[in-house]
Design a protein around this motif. Structure first.
Motif, PDB file in Angstrom:
ATOM      1  N   HIS A   3      51.179 -25.866 -29.357  1.00  0.00           N
ATOM      2  CA  HIS A   3      52.344 -26.455 -28.694  1.00  0.00           C
ATOM      3  C   HIS A   3      52.986 -27.412 -29.673  1.00  0.00           C
ATOM      4  O   HIS A   3      52.281 -28.158 -30.339  1.00  0.00           O
TER       5      HIS A   3
ATOM      6  N   LYS B  74      55.374 -29.479 -19.850  1.00  0.00           N
ATOM      7  CA  LYS B  74      54.804 -28.338 -20.562  1.00  0.00           C
ATOM      8  C   LYS B  74      53.426 -27.985 -20.004  1.00  0.00           C
ATOM      9  O   LYS B  74      52.825 -26.991 -20.403  1.00  0.00           O
TER      10      LYS B  74
ATOM     11  N   LEU C 142      48.559 -33.244 -31.135  1.00  0.00           N
ATOM     12  CA  LEU C 142      48.667 -32.199 -30.109  1.00  0.00           C
ATOM     13  C   LEU C 142      47.892 -30.950 -30.521  1.00  0.00           C
ATOM     14  O   LEU C 142      47.237 -30.309 -29.704  1.00  0.00           O
ATOM     15  N   GLN C 143      47.959 -30.644 -31.783  1.00  0.00           N
ATOM     16  CA  GLN C 143      47.258 -29.472 -32.302  1.00  0.00           C
ATOM     17  C   GLN C 143      45.746 -29.604 -32.093  1.00  0.00           C
ATOM     18  O   GLN C 143      45.066 -28.636 -31.775  1.00  0.00           O
TER      19      GLN C 143
ATOM     20  N   LEU D 201      44.383 -31.390 -29.722  1.00  0.00           N
ATOM     21  CA  LEU D 201      44.075 -31.513 -28.295  1.00  0.00           C
ATOM     22  C   LEU D 201      44.182 -30.212 -27.519  1.00  0.00           C
ATOM     23  O   LEU D 201      43.494 -30.012 -26.532  1.00  0.00           O
ATOM     24  N   THR D 202      45.118 -29.357 -27.933  1.00  0.00           N
ATOM     25  CA  THR D 202      45.392 -28.175 -27.110  1.00  0.00           C
ATOM     26  C   THR D 202      44.965 -26.895 -27.828  1.00  0.00           C
ATOM     27  O   THR D 202      45.231 -26.727 -29.015  1.00  0.00           O
TER      28      THR D 202
ATOM     29  N   CYS E 107      55.085 -33.729 -22.028  1.00  0.00           N
ATOM     30  CA  CYS E 107      53.748 -33.120 -21.960  1.00  0.00           C
ATOM     31  C   CYS E 107      53.480 -32.620 -20.545  1.00  0.00           C
ATOM     32  O   CYS E 107      52.957 -31.519 -20.343  1.00  0.00           O
TER      33      CYS E 107
ATOM     34  N   ILE F 110      50.673 -29.691 -20.557  1.00  0.00           N
ATOM     35  CA  ILE F 110      49.636 -29.921 -21.561  1.00  0.00           C
ATOM     36  C   ILE F 110      49.097 -31.348 -21.452  1.00  0.00           C
ATOM     37  O   ILE F 110      49.733 -32.204 -20.853  1.00  0.00           O
ATOM     38  N   GLN F 111      47.942 -31.539 -22.037  1.00  0.00           N
ATOM     39  CA  GLN F 111      47.309 -32.860 -22.020  1.00  0.00           C
ATOM     40  C   GLN F 111      48.273 -33.904 -22.592  1.00  0.00           C
ATOM     41  O   GLN F 111      48.900 -33.644 -23.626  1.00  0.00           O
TER      42      GLN F 111
END
Ligand code: BTN
Length: 340
Positions: free
Chosen positions: A267, A200, A259-260, A262-263, A197, A202-203
């Protein structure tokens, strides 16, 4: 897609013209089609196990393992062995484990360098534990789907497509620390996910360890660790198995579903990146564990622990054993409780 009988192989690629079969040299086209891609496996009976190494050393070992035909399988269906080099240009199942990509990301000197991959197997844990003596330390077996996935306490581990399913070998001499290695494995999984993460940008996914070795995300189980060991010639042969829901939302939840949420931009974490990052982390953590003991990893372990700060009731019997006293305590670690 890959269709092969690898001991004497035959290929068919669904993305390529069927004449592909005829374009192969005669000596490698033989009668029986033994194995299929995971999507087509249901109807067929046999599985394939692809052997691959990070470098020439492991690839030469793969060749000798195939030639000696010493691997044993509990699977009721036959498992045929082939080398990744034999199928590299023909294997175009984009949903299957991408061996080349995994090897590119892997940067270890021992763990994960010799790989056995199957689109469909009974259990990766069975492959590793039943062939321990034939495999180098750090050898890994990964499958896209398992038909007899094993969990702890004889539970079944559901192993659908999208779940990262792998087992690998560790050898230890000091029996006193064998029970602790499962914590190092758990920690390497959570650290690997964090690392990806971070890279990348990302959170980070806050995967937590639920003692002794479950992995939780958003209050649901996303993964589990199974460590088993046998003792032979003064050594403990440990087989460590990891199941992690990467893109399979059933039976609980998975990393990519969270993840979907959160971002804003899509991703997706890939199984190959996670497994390579796992071994990159594991090798470092294991070196610290063996050199300095688990104490050195405790601060990180308890930071990743689901239970830190949890308040629980501990029941104590008094000296005469006739009265139970209840105390509310806050968990700090496995050994320390602070009365509140
Ligand atoms: O939570 C548990 O009970 C542990 C589950 C471990 C499952 C993994 S999946 C890969 C490896 N192969 C198996 O058959 N089991 C382990």
């Amino acid at each position: 897609m890959l269709f092969s009988n690898c001991s004497s192989f035959r290929f068919f690629c669904s993305h390529c013209p069927s004449s592909m079969l005829h374009s192969l040299p005669k000596h490698i086209i033989k009668r029986r089609m033994l194995s299929l891609s995971s999507a087509n496996m249901e109807a067929e009976s046999a599985s394939v196990l692809v052997l691959c190494g990070k470098s020439n050393v492991e690839n030469e070992f793969a060749l000798s393992l195939k030639s000696n035909n010493v691997l044993r399988f509990l699977d009721s269906n036959p498992v045929s062995i082939c080398l990744h080099s034999e199928i590299r240009n023909l294997h175009c199942d984009s949903e299957g484990f991408q061996v080349d990509h995994y090897m590119d990301v892997l940067s270890t000197s021992q763990f994960g360098r010799f790989l056995m991959y199957s689109p469909r197997l009974g259990s990766t844990h069975d492959v590793v534990s039943h062939n321990f003596g034939e495999l180098p330390i750090g050898a890994v077996c990964v499958a896209d789907v398992q038909t007899k996935g094993r969990g702890r306490s004889k539970n079944v581990w559901e192993s659908p497509k999208g779940c990262l399913l792998f087992s690998f070998t560790i050898q230890m001499e000091d029996g006193r620390v064998v029970p602790l290695v499962q914590y190092v494995v758990s920690l390497a999984v959570t650290e690997a996910v964090k690392d990806i993460c971070q890279k990348k940008g990302i959170q980070h996914l806050d995967v937590k360890i639920k003692w002794p070795n479950d992995l939780y995300l958003d209050g649901l189980k996303v993964g589990g660790i199974l460590c088993t060991s046998t003792y032979k010639s003064n050594k403990f042969n440990v087989s460590a198995g990891i199941g992690l829901n990467v893109s399979n939302e059933k039976p609980t939840t998975c990393l990519n579903a969270t993840l979907q949420k959160l971002t804003p931009v899509a991703h997706e974490l890939q199984r190959e990146d996670i497994m390579a990052a796992f071994f990159n982390k594991f090798e470092d953590l294991y070196t610290v564990f063996m050199g300095q003991g688990f104490q050195s990893l405790e601060p990180l372990y308890y930071k990743t622990w689901l239970h830190s700060g949890q308040r629980v009731i501990v029941q104590d019997k008094n000296d005469n054993q006739d009265q139970v006293v209840e105390n509310v305590v806050t968990i700090q670690s496995t050994f320390l409780f602070f009365r509140v």
